[in-house]
Motif scaffolding. Sequence first.
Motif, PDB file in Angstrom:
ATOM      1  N   SER A  45      21.132 -16.347 -19.586  1.00  0.00           N
ATOM      2  CA  SER A  45      21.733 -15.093 -20.044  1.00  0.00           C
ATOM      3  C   SER A  45      22.940 -14.734 -19.186  1.00  0.00           C
ATOM      4  N   LEU A  46      23.844 -14.014 -19.797  1.00  0.00           N
ATOM      5  CA  LEU A  46      24.980 -13.421 -19.104  1.00  0.00           C
ATOM      6  C   LEU A  46      25.258 -12.063 -19.734  1.00  0.00           C
ATOM      7  N   ARG A  47      25.838 -11.176 -18.933  1.00  0.00           N
ATOM      8  CA  ARG A  47      26.268  -9.884 -19.445  1.00  0.00           C
ATOM      9  C   ARG A  47      27.752  -9.719 -19.157  1.00  0.00           C
ATOM     10  N   LEU A  48      28.536  -9.618 -20.207  1.00  0.00           N
ATOM     11  CA  LEU A  48      29.966  -9.393 -20.067  1.00  0.00           C
ATOM     12  C   LEU A  48      30.250  -7.894 -20.102  1.00  0.00           C
ATOM     13  N   SER A  49      31.253  -7.490 -19.347  1.00  0.00           N
ATOM     14  CA  SER A  49      31.719  -6.112 -19.346  1.00  0.00           C
ATOM     15  C   SER A  49      33.211  -6.090 -19.624  1.00  0.00           C
ATOM     16  N   CYS A  50      33.657  -5.018 -20.216  1.00  0.00           N
ATOM     17  CA  CYS A  50      35.088  -4.837 -20.476  1.00  0.00           C
ATOM     18  C   CYS A  50      35.414  -3.368 -20.232  1.00  0.00           C
ATOM     19  N   VAL A  51      36.245  -3.135 -19.249  1.00  0.00           N
ATOM     20  CA  VAL A  51      36.616  -1.774 -18.888  1.00  0.00           C
ATOM     21  C   VAL A  51      38.016  -1.481 -19.397  1.00  0.00           C
ATOM     22  N   SER A 110      38.232   5.391 -24.796  1.00  0.00           N
ATOM     23  CA  SER A 110      37.604   4.361 -25.624  1.00  0.00           C
ATOM     24  C   SER A 110      36.866   4.936 -26.815  1.00  0.00           C
ATOM     25  N   GLU A 111      36.468   6.204 -26.736  1.00  0.00           N
ATOM     26  CA  GLU A 111      35.699   6.782 -27.840  1.00  0.00           C
ATOM     27  C   GLU A 111      36.532   6.913 -29.110  1.00  0.00           C
ATOM     28  N   GLU A 112      37.839   6.712 -29.005  1.00  0.00           N
ATOM     29  CA  GLU A 112      38.714   6.781 -30.171  1.00  0.00           C
ATOM     30  C   GLU A 112      38.896   5.418 -30.836  1.00  0.00           C
ATOM     31  N   TYR A 113      38.229   4.397 -30.308  1.00  0.00           N
ATOM     32  CA  TYR A 113      38.451   3.036 -30.779  1.00  0.00           C
ATOM     33  C   TYR A 113      37.141   2.338 -31.128  1.00  0.00           C
ATOM     34  N   THR A 114      37.174   1.543 -32.194  1.00  0.00           N
ATOM     35  CA  THR A 114      36.142   0.545 -32.396  1.00  0.00           C
ATOM     36  C   THR A 114      36.403  -0.576 -31.389  1.00  0.00           C
ATOM     37  N   PHE A 145      22.786 -11.984 -29.114  1.00  0.00           N
ATOM     38  CA  PHE A 145      23.773 -11.156 -28.424  1.00  0.00           C
ATOM     39  C   PHE A 145      23.568  -9.686 -28.813  1.00  0.00           C
ATOM     40  N   THR A 146      23.851  -8.801 -27.871  1.00  0.00           N
ATOM     41  CA  THR A 146      23.798  -7.371 -28.131  1.00  0.00           C
ATOM     42  C   THR A 146      25.032  -6.707 -27.559  1.00  0.00           C
ATOM     43  N   ILE A 147      25.752  -5.986 -28.415  1.00  0.00           N
ATOM     44  CA  ILE A 147      26.926  -5.242 -27.971  1.00  0.00           C
ATOM     45  C   ILE A 147      26.519  -3.791 -27.764  1.00  0.00           C
ATOM     46  N   THR A 184      33.731   1.626 -21.242  1.00  0.00           N
ATOM     47  CA  THR A 184      33.270   0.254 -21.070  1.00  0.00           C
ATOM     48  C   THR A 184      32.469  -0.221 -22.281  1.00  0.00           C
ATOM     49  N   VAL A 185      32.680  -1.472 -22.643  1.00  0.00           N
ATOM     50  CA  VAL A 185      31.879  -2.127 -23.669  1.00  0.00           C
ATOM     51  C   VAL A 185      31.225  -3.353 -23.031  1.00  0.00           C
ATOM     52  N   TYR A 186      30.009  -3.638 -23.447  1.00  0.00           N
ATOM     53  CA  TYR A 186      29.223  -4.730 -22.882  1.00  0.00           C
ATOM     54  C   TYR A 186      28.835  -5.720 -23.969  1.00  0.00           C
ATOM     55  N   LEU A 187      28.580  -6.945 -23.541  1.00  0.00           N
ATOM     56  CA  LEU A 187      28.015  -7.949 -24.427  1.00  0.00           C
ATOM     57  C   LEU A 187      26.914  -8.662 -23.660  1.00  0.00           C
ATOM     58  N   GLN A 188      25.679  -8.342 -24.022  1.00  0.00           N
ATOM     59  CA  GLN A 188      24.529  -9.018 -23.435  1.00  0.00           C
ATOM     60  C   GLN A 188      24.266 -10.285 -24.240  1.00  0.00           C
ATOM     61  N   MET A 189      24.284 -11.415 -23.572  1.00  0.00           N
ATOM     62  CA  MET A 189      24.129 -12.696 -24.243  1.00  0.00           C
ATOM     63  C   MET A 189      22.872 -13.384 -23.714  1.00  0.00           C
ATOM     64  N   ASN A 190      21.914 -13.599 -24.599  1.00  0.00           N
ATOM     65  CA  ASN A 190      20.653 -14.237 -24.235  1.00  0.00           C
ATOM     66  C   ASN A 190      20.503 -15.560 -24.974  1.00  0.00           C
TER      67      ASN A 190
END
Length: 118
Positions: free
Chosen positions: A16-22, A28-32, A67-69, A77-83
């Motif tokens: 597993s890995l967890r990606l982050s994007c800041v 960010s609440e104004e964007y998909t 994967f879970t976003i 911040t947006v995350y991507l949990q990858m299992n």
Amino acid sequence: LELVESGGGLVQPGGSLRLSCVGSGFSSEEYTLGWFRQAPGKERDFAARIVRSGDSTNYADSVKGRFTISRDNTKNTVYLQMNNLKPEDTAVYYCAARPAGSAEYRYWGQGTQVTVSS
């Protein structure tokens, strides 16, 4: 506006890995927000997206169930949990932001490398 990914690396199959994007310079609440990936010699493909409120998500069939976003708008911040990672998940992973009312992702990060190998 800037997006910076982190969390990539080398992992064994099944790991597993967890990606982050800041994000900075915007709210960010104004964007998909979305995650995309580009494997060597291939085009960049959609992986996952999450709407502004975080109430709705979508995934590519290839990552669904593994994967879970998620997002934290208070941290921009947006995350991507990858299992259960597979060798075919090896790629450069990019986060992107799509403004409200736009059909296109206008802002992109520089990418983070994920390598799945034993």
